[in-house]
Design a protein around this motif. Structure first.
Motif, short mmCIF file in Angstrom:
data_model
loop_
_atom_site.label_atom_id
_atom_site.label_comp_id
_atom_site.label_asym_id
_atom_site.label_seq_id
_atom_site.Cartn_x
_atom_site.Cartn_y
_atom_site.Cartn_z
N ARG B 46 16.59 -0.08 -65.08
CA ARG B 46 17.36 -1.09 -65.77
C ARG B 46 18.05 -0.39 -67.38
NH1 ARG B 46 19.26 -4.09 -62.20
NH2 ARG B 46 20.41 -5.72 -63.76
N VAL B 49 19.47 2.79 -67.36
CA VAL B 49 21.18 3.21 -67.33
C VAL B 49 21.59 2.12 -67.65
CG1 VAL B 49 19.97 4.53 -64.85
CG2 VAL B 49 20.65 2.11 -65.15
N LEU B 51 21.33 -1.06 -67.57
CA LEU B 51 21.59 -2.81 -67.29
C LEU B 51 21.32 -3.59 -68.34
CD1 LEU B 51 21.54 -1.70 -63.66
CD2 LEU B 51 23.52 -2.68 -65.12
N MET B 66 21.58 5.73 -60.76
CA MET B 66 20.73 4.41 -59.72
C MET B 66 20.81 4.47 -58.23
SD MET B 66 18.65 1.60 -61.67
CE MET B 66 17.46 0.35 -62.07
N PHE B 68 19.50 1.36 -55.55
CA PHE B 68 18.50 -0.03 -55.85
C PHE B 68 17.90 -0.51 -54.53
CE2 PHE B 68 22.48 1.09 -58.81
CZ PHE B 68 22.38 -0.32 -59.72
N HIS B 72 23.19 -2.38 -52.18
CA HIS B 72 24.63 -2.40 -52.92
C HIS B 72 25.55 -1.61 -52.93
CE1 HIS B 72 21.73 -5.15 -55.29
NE2 HIS B 72 21.87 -4.52 -56.55
N GLY B 86 30.87 6.76 -56.78
CA GLY B 86 30.22 7.30 -57.21
C GLY B 86 30.64 8.25 -58.61
N GLY B 89 33.85 7.08 -62.55
CA GLY B 89 33.55 7.49 -64.58
C GLY B 89 34.36 8.69 -64.84
N ARG B 139 25.72 9.11 -52.61
CA ARG B 139 27.14 8.53 -53.71
C ARG B 139 26.34 8.41 -55.56
NH1 ARG B 139 27.19 1.56 -54.76
NH2 ARG B 139 25.24 1.74 -54.56
N GLN B 143 28.23 10.94 -58.30
CA GLN B 143 27.59 10.87 -59.68
C GLN B 143 27.94 11.99 -60.21
OE1 GLN B 143 26.04 7.13 -60.50
NE2 GLN B 143 25.87 7.74 -62.80
#
Lengths: 261, 211
Positions: B46, B49, B51, B66, B68, B72, B86, B89, B139, B143
């Motif tokens: 975490r 990345v 978080l 990431m 999970f 999620h 994904g 961004g 996903r 990204q």
């Protein structure tokens, strides 16, 4: 050997204090609202006279009542749907899951609190002075009050949305607005739709009351019947209202059940 | 290196979770993190990345995604839509409502890499746990990450689905990605990972197991 169960815990001081406050509040409320069962029993004749003069219902006004009921329904409908954009915007700004910042959230919550705390009847009285008697004032009043209530309910629903997809999209570099559109709203959509239907149900009933203060619809006819002592007409209108409210309630419950909310 | 972690420290309410954790992961390498609950495995990922904010330490990473434990995904949306998210961004907000066709095509390729192209139009709620986790990996691929950090990706899956997901992670590493996965199944780690790093008291316990 038998195992002894643990002793029952005595109620905490806090629990006793809360119980005392609740009992005291009820005693004070009983006195302040002049509750008197004996007065109710001794005054039964007044109620009997009233009911006698209102029965049988005068069905000659049924057509006018149905027309006005449709206006009431439309007021509730528009009062609900026209408040969707403002309620959604304020909910998105005020929810912890979607707000761009704490100052914005606090400002949006304040607007929602204001709109919620002013009763729709008061909004109706204000709008009647601007646009005159009629359903338009009622729709405006419902839009204002419903924005406050629905915005708050929607924001709470967004607050409680699953945090996981939000985290996942943040890690992917999504902005707060993108997270709101792609994670929060799709997750809570059934819940928002359910709350919308619930508010439609409430607003149709509210628009009836708004009619009593001049905002048109069947509430207006009920008010006129009372002022003219035509209680038999009033009963007909109330029966129409009963059918309308039950129908909307059933429809709303049916759709909410189908949505699973 | 795709991922370099040096001297990572993190405490919660005075309890030290990470106490100088180091990790290097090269492109094409699959590293499994093992260790008891509370040993800092998930916290390390975490932090990597963003978080969590580390108390101290340095993290240098190529673009990371990431995966999970809780998967999620937005369960009401289709697999394809979830994979498209994904790419948020690098999308402007106005294109985030209806995804462009180029992105949808790219997302289909990602779904194909995880073997789920035929389930693209299915709502995620209708997929099995293993399939959902593979959508979450797709996903991460969408990204365009060079590092995939998987936090207990198979803890909620049955053994067959778990093996399938870990095998997929190994395949992605073979394709050149750097993959770090927190696992609670030593047998899966030994079977698929290139290297096993065990965490103990917030540090990488030595020696590492290299295969």
């Amino acid at each position: 050997m038998t195992l002894a169960p643990p002793r029952r815990r005595a109620p905490s001081k806090l629990a006793i204090a809360i119980a005392l406050v609740v009992v005291t509040a009820h005693v004070l409320a009983w006195r302040a609202t002049d509750i008197s069962p004996s007065t109710l029993v001794s005054g039964w004749r007044g109620m009997a006279d009233f009911l006698a003069s209102s029965l049988p219902p005068d069905l000659s006004v049924l057509g006018a009542g149905l027309d006005a009921a449709v206006v009431t329904l439309y007021m509730g409908l528009l009062g609900t749907t026209l408040s969707i954009p403002s309620a959604l915007a304020l909910a998105l700004l005020s929810s912890r899951a979607t707000t761009p910042g704490s100052v914005t959230a606090q400002a949006a919550r304040s607007v929602l609190s204001f709109l919620r705390s002013v009763p729709d009847v008061v909004f109706a009285l204000i709008f009647v002075t601007a646009v005159g008697l009629g359903p338009f004032a009622g729709v405006l009043a419902l839009v204002c009050h419903n924005t406050g209530v629905m915005g708050k309910l929607w924001a709470e629903s967004m607050d409680e949305s699953d945090r996981g997809p939000r985290d996942a999209l943040r890690v992917a570099g999504a902005s707060r607005a993108q997270v709101a559109v792609n994670a929060v709203l799709p997750t809570v959509l059934p819940s928002l739709a359910g709350l919308l239907l619930y508010r439609l149900d409430v607003n149709v009933r509210s628009s009836l009351v708004l009619g009593l203060v001049g905002a048109g619809g069947i509430g207006f006819l009920i008010n006129q019947s009372i002022k003219l002592f035509r209680f038999d007409e009033m009963v007909t209108h109330i029966l129409v209202v009963l059918v309308l409210v039950v129908a909307v309630d059933q429809l709303s419950s049916f759709v909410r059940r189908r949505l699973g909310v | 290196m795709s991922l370099e972690i040096r001297g990572l420290r993190k405490s919660y309410d005075g309890r030290t979770v990470l106490d100088g954790f180091d990790l290097d992961v090269r492109p094409g390498e699959f590293v499994a993190l093992l260790g008891p609950n509370g040993s800092g495995k998930s916290t390390a990922l975490r932090c990597a990345v963003g978080l969590e904010r580390p108390d101290a330490g340095e993290i240098t990473s190529a673009p990371a995604a990431m995966v999970f434990q809780g998967i999620h995904l937005v369960r009401r949306r289709t697999a394809l839509d979830n994979v498209c998210t994904g790419a948020l961004g690098r999308l402007p907000l106005r294109r985030s409502f209806f995804f462009p066709n180029t992105l949808r095509s790219e997302a289909m390729e990602c779904l194909d890499r995880v073997g789920l192209a035929d389930r693209a139009a299915e709502r995620c709620a209708r997929l099995s746990g293993g399939q959902q986790q593979r959508v979450a990996i797709a996903r991460a691929l969408c990204q365009r990450a060079e590092v995939i950090l998987a936090d207990e990706p198979v803890s909620a899956l049955d053994p067959a689905a778990a093996a399938q997901v870990v095998e997929l992670l190994r395949q992605l590493a073979s394709d050149g990605l750097a993959v770090v996965a927190v696992l609670h199944q030593p047998e899966l780690a030994h079977c698929y990972a290139h290297r096993i790093v065990a965490l103990h008291n917030g540090k990488a316990a030595s020696p590492e197991v290299t295969r």
